[in-house]
Design an enzyme around this catalytic site. Structure first.
Site, PDB file in Angstrom:
ATOM      1  N   ASN A  47       0.854  -1.145  -0.148  1.00 37.47           N
ATOM      2  CA  ASN A  47       0.012   0.130   0.092  1.00 37.47           C
ATOM      3  C   ASN A  47       0.840   1.370  -0.162  1.00 37.47           C
ATOM      4  O   ASN A  47       1.434   1.604   0.987  1.00 37.47           O
ATOM      5  CB  ASN A  47      -0.859   0.137   1.369  1.00 37.47           C
ATOM      6  CG  ASN A  47      -1.651   1.226   1.455  1.00 37.47           C
ATOM      7  OD1 ASN A  47      -1.692   2.137   0.370  1.00 37.47           O
ATOM      8  ND2 ASN A  47      -2.310   1.413   2.535  1.00 37.47           N
ATOM      9  N   TRP A  48       1.064   1.813  -1.235  1.00 38.14           N
ATOM     10  CA  TRP A  48       1.794   2.831  -1.434  1.00 38.14           C
ATOM     11  C   TRP A  48       1.148   4.147  -0.733  1.00 38.14           C
ATOM     12  O   TRP A  48       1.954   5.446  -0.574  1.00 38.14           O
ATOM     13  CB  TRP A  48       2.363   3.055  -2.791  1.00 38.14           C
ATOM     14  CG  TRP A  48       2.975   2.222  -3.337  1.00 38.14           C
ATOM     15  CD1 TRP A  48       3.560   0.989  -2.750  1.00 38.14           C
ATOM     16  CD2 TRP A  48       3.243   1.909  -4.772  1.00 38.14           C
ATOM     17  NE1 TRP A  48       4.084   0.223  -3.845  1.00 38.14           N
ATOM     18  CE2 TRP A  48       4.128   0.746  -5.052  1.00 38.14           C
ATOM     19  CE3 TRP A  48       2.825   2.729  -5.939  1.00 38.14           C
ATOM     20  CZ2 TRP A  48       4.493   0.431  -6.149  1.00 38.14           C
ATOM     21  CZ3 TRP A  48       3.480   2.289  -7.252  1.00 38.14           C
ATOM     22  CH2 TRP A  48       4.480   1.139  -7.386  1.00 38.14           C
ATOM     23  N   LYS A  49       0.154   4.166  -0.353  1.00 36.52           N
ATOM     24  CA  LYS A  49      -0.560   5.357   0.469  1.00 36.52           C
ATOM     25  C   LYS A  49      -0.164   6.736  -0.529  1.00 36.52           C
ATOM     26  O   LYS A  49      -0.452   6.631  -1.709  1.00 36.52           O
ATOM     27  CB  LYS A  49       0.046   5.608   1.769  1.00 36.52           C
ATOM     28  CG  LYS A  49      -0.091   4.354   2.768  1.00 36.52           C
ATOM     29  CD  LYS A  49      -0.007   4.600   4.210  1.00 36.52           C
ATOM     30  CE  LYS A  49      -0.232   3.157   4.615  1.00 36.52           C
ATOM     31  NZ  LYS A  49      -0.061   3.302   6.388  1.00 36.52           N
TER      32      LYS A  49
ATOM     33  N   HIS B 162      -9.534   1.391   5.494  1.00 38.47           N
ATOM     34  CA  HIS B 162      -7.995   1.472   5.869  1.00 38.47           C
ATOM     35  C   HIS B 162      -8.257   2.496   7.195  1.00 38.47           C
ATOM     36  O   HIS B 162      -9.050   3.247   7.138  1.00 38.47           O
ATOM     37  CB  HIS B 162      -7.046   2.002   4.778  1.00 38.47           C
ATOM     38  CG  HIS B 162      -5.535   1.854   5.036  1.00 38.47           C
ATOM     39  ND1 HIS B 162      -5.196   2.924   6.120  1.00 38.47           N
ATOM     40  CD2 HIS B 162      -4.782   0.923   5.173  1.00 38.47           C
ATOM     41  CE1 HIS B 162      -3.991   2.699   6.477  1.00 38.47           C
ATOM     42  NE2 HIS B 162      -3.409   1.513   5.760  1.00 38.47           N
TER      43      HIS B 162
ATOM     44  N   GLU C 264      -6.449   5.014   7.811  1.00 37.98           N
ATOM     45  CA  GLU C 264      -6.285   6.504   7.691  1.00 37.98           C
ATOM     46  C   GLU C 264      -7.507   7.002   6.902  1.00 37.98           C
ATOM     47  O   GLU C 264      -7.849   8.166   7.170  1.00 37.98           O
ATOM     48  CB  GLU C 264      -5.108   6.631   6.788  1.00 37.98           C
ATOM     49  CG  GLU C 264      -3.898   6.130   7.544  1.00 37.98           C
ATOM     50  CD  GLU C 264      -2.670   5.544   6.680  1.00 37.98           C
ATOM     51  OE1 GLU C 264      -2.571   5.467   5.452  1.00 37.98           O
ATOM     52  OE2 GLU C 264      -1.787   5.102   7.305  1.00 37.98           O
TER      53      GLU C 264
ATOM     54  N   GLU D 115      -4.700  -4.461  11.115  1.00 36.43           N
ATOM     55  CA  GLU D 115      -3.968  -3.580  11.063  1.00 36.43           C
ATOM     56  C   GLU D 115      -4.250  -2.566  12.346  1.00 36.43           C
ATOM     57  O   GLU D 115      -5.043  -1.580  12.437  1.00 36.43           O
ATOM     58  CB  GLU D 115      -4.093  -2.408   9.742  1.00 36.43           C
ATOM     59  CG  GLU D 115      -3.732  -3.276   8.472  1.00 36.43           C
ATOM     60  CD  GLU D 115      -3.120  -2.137   7.395  1.00 36.43           C
ATOM     61  OE1 GLU D 115      -2.209  -2.564   6.821  1.00 36.43           O
ATOM     62  OE2 GLU D 115      -3.941  -1.147   7.255  1.00 36.43           O
TER      63      GLU D 115
ATOM     64  N   GLY E 267       2.882   2.579  10.787  1.00 36.84           N
ATOM     65  CA  GLY E 267       3.824   3.889  10.468  1.00 36.84           C
ATOM     66  C   GLY E 267       4.717   4.214  11.785  1.00 36.84           C
ATOM     67  O   GLY E 267       5.172   5.120  11.808  1.00 36.84           O
TER      68      GLY E 267
ATOM     69  N   SER F 171       3.729  -1.731  10.193  1.00 39.29           N
ATOM     70  CA  SER F 171       5.271  -1.728  10.440  1.00 39.29           C
ATOM     71  C   SER F 171       5.920  -3.073   9.958  1.00 39.29           C
ATOM     72  O   SER F 171       6.842  -3.815  10.759  1.00 39.29           O
ATOM     73  CB  SER F 171       5.867  -1.147  11.838  1.00 39.29           C
ATOM     74  OG  SER F 171       5.169  -0.045  12.137  1.00 39.29           O
TER      75      SER F 171
ATOM     76  N   GLY G  63       3.036  -1.038   4.273  1.00 40.22           N
ATOM     77  CA  GLY G  63       3.142   0.372   3.912  1.00 40.22           C
ATOM     78  C   GLY G  63       4.545   0.883   3.477  1.00 40.22           C
ATOM     79  O   GLY G  63       4.934   0.612   2.673  1.00 40.22           O
ATOM     80  N   GLY G  64       5.192   1.479   4.468  1.00 38.44           N
ATOM     81  CA  GLY G  64       6.636   2.113   4.295  1.00 38.44           C
ATOM     82  C   GLY G  64       7.451   0.986   3.672  1.00 38.44           C
ATOM     83  O   GLY G  64       8.149   1.651   2.886  1.00 38.44           O
TER      84      GLY G  64
HETATM   85  P1  13P Z   1       3.288   0.577   7.660  1.00 38.46           P
HETATM   86  O1  13P Z   1       3.947  -0.753   7.182  1.00 38.46           O
HETATM   87  O2  13P Z   1       3.953   1.694   7.188  1.00 38.46           O
HETATM   88  O3  13P Z   1       3.395   0.622   9.023  1.00 38.46           O
HETATM   89  O4  13P Z   1       1.871   0.827   7.028  1.00 38.46           O
HETATM   90  C1  13P Z   1       0.845  -0.236   7.081  1.00 38.46           C
HETATM   91  C2  13P Z   1      -0.267   0.058   6.610  1.00 38.46           C
HETATM   92  O5  13P Z   1      -1.088   0.824   6.815  1.00 38.46           O
HETATM   93  C3  13P Z   1      -0.697  -0.702   5.307  1.00 38.46           C
HETATM   94  O6  13P Z   1      -2.012  -0.484   4.731  1.00 38.46           O
END
Ligand code: 13P
Length: 259
Positions: free
Chosen positions: A11-13, A103, A105, A175, A181, A221, A242-243
């Site tokens: 997930n590149w957000k 999600h 966010e 999650e 993050g 993470s 994510g990251g």
């Molecule tokens: P991180 O891996 O950056 O913690 O993000 C997880 C996430 O929200 C994937 O959708």
């Protein structure tokens, strides 16, 4: 016990630009295709979720490969005066096969309700997209001992009206909000406990065939260093990353850890 294929999502957000996104995708494709043969995919399903504007370009290179392309969100209507929104048929039109709903966010920054998440999930499935429904508790909810209640409530509302047949196209991503993050991963034991509860919830609604087959990803993470321990848990079927999905080296290492 079902033999579930792990699913690894990137997930590149709201990260990357066209050039860096194409580069990451092509390096992921090279790796996944190198460990796949024509009729036998890699042993993990791999999905990239670029920002909307890059979806079509990324899909043009994932399309012929063993990597899939998905979208980070959708709207609940198919067409109309919904400025800024994107419909399921538009996503399918540019080749997306999967979409994230709920999600954290979107729940916590944009303010999406459990009910709206459920409407999005239903709309996506009715339109022929597969869905990854994201659930997870905040740190206050965890500290108050409410994790399982919160997650099960998000599941009930997020999957409202979804038939057992349609569940074949649903993945759940657990999650925990406090792990996203932050560098604080849930311990494998804590994650496994919630994954067991999620599977039990699905079983109580749809029976054991559905609950044994559904993939439940962990997200929060995930890195190459902690992926193997998480994937060793019997109810953790991959990761939503994510990251660490923003460089092909770390994302490919997470894919490798799942094989
Ligand atoms: P991180 O891996 O950056 O913690 O993000 C997880 C996430 O929200 C994937 O959708």
């Amino acid at each position: 016990m079902a033999n579930r294929t792990p699913i690894i999502g990137g997930n590149w957000k709201m990260h990357t630009d066209l050039e860096s996104g194409m580069r990451i995708a092509s390096e992921v494709i090279d790796y996944v295709d190198s460990i796949s043969s024509e009729d036998a995919p890699a042993g993990a399903d791999v999905v990239l979720y670029p920002p909307f504007p890059y979806l079509q370009a990324i899909e043009s290179i994932t399309g012929p490969s063993h990597v899939q392309c998905g979208a980070q969100d959708l709207w609940i209507e198919e067409e109309g005066a919904f400025t800024g929104e994107v419909s399921a048929s538009m996503l399918k039109d540019v080749g997306a096969s999967m979409v994230l709903t709920g999600h954290s966010e979107r729940r916590h920054i944009v303010g999406e309700s459990d009910e709206l998440v459920g409407q999005k999930t239903k709309r996506a499935l009715d339109s022929g997209l597969a869905v990854t429904l994201c659930v997870g508790e905040t740190i206050n909810e965890r500290n108050a001992g409410n994790t399982l209640d919160v997650v099960c409530n998000q599941l009930s509302k997020g999957l409202d009206g979804i038939s057992a047949d349609a569940m074949a196209n649903v993945v759940i991503a657990y999650e925990p909000v406090w792990a996203i993050g932050t560098g604080h991963t849930a311990s494998p034991e804590d994650a496994q406990e919630v994954h067991v509860a999620i599977r039990a919830h699905v079983e109580s609604v749809h029976g054991s065939d559905v609950s044994n087959n559904i993939c439940i990803q962990y997200g929060g993470s995930v890195k190459p260093e902690n992926a193997k321990d998480l994937f060793a848990c019997p109810d953790i079927d991959g990761a939503l990353v994510g990251g660490a999905s923003l460089t092909a080296d770390s994302f490919n290492a997470i894919i490798e850890a799942s094989l």
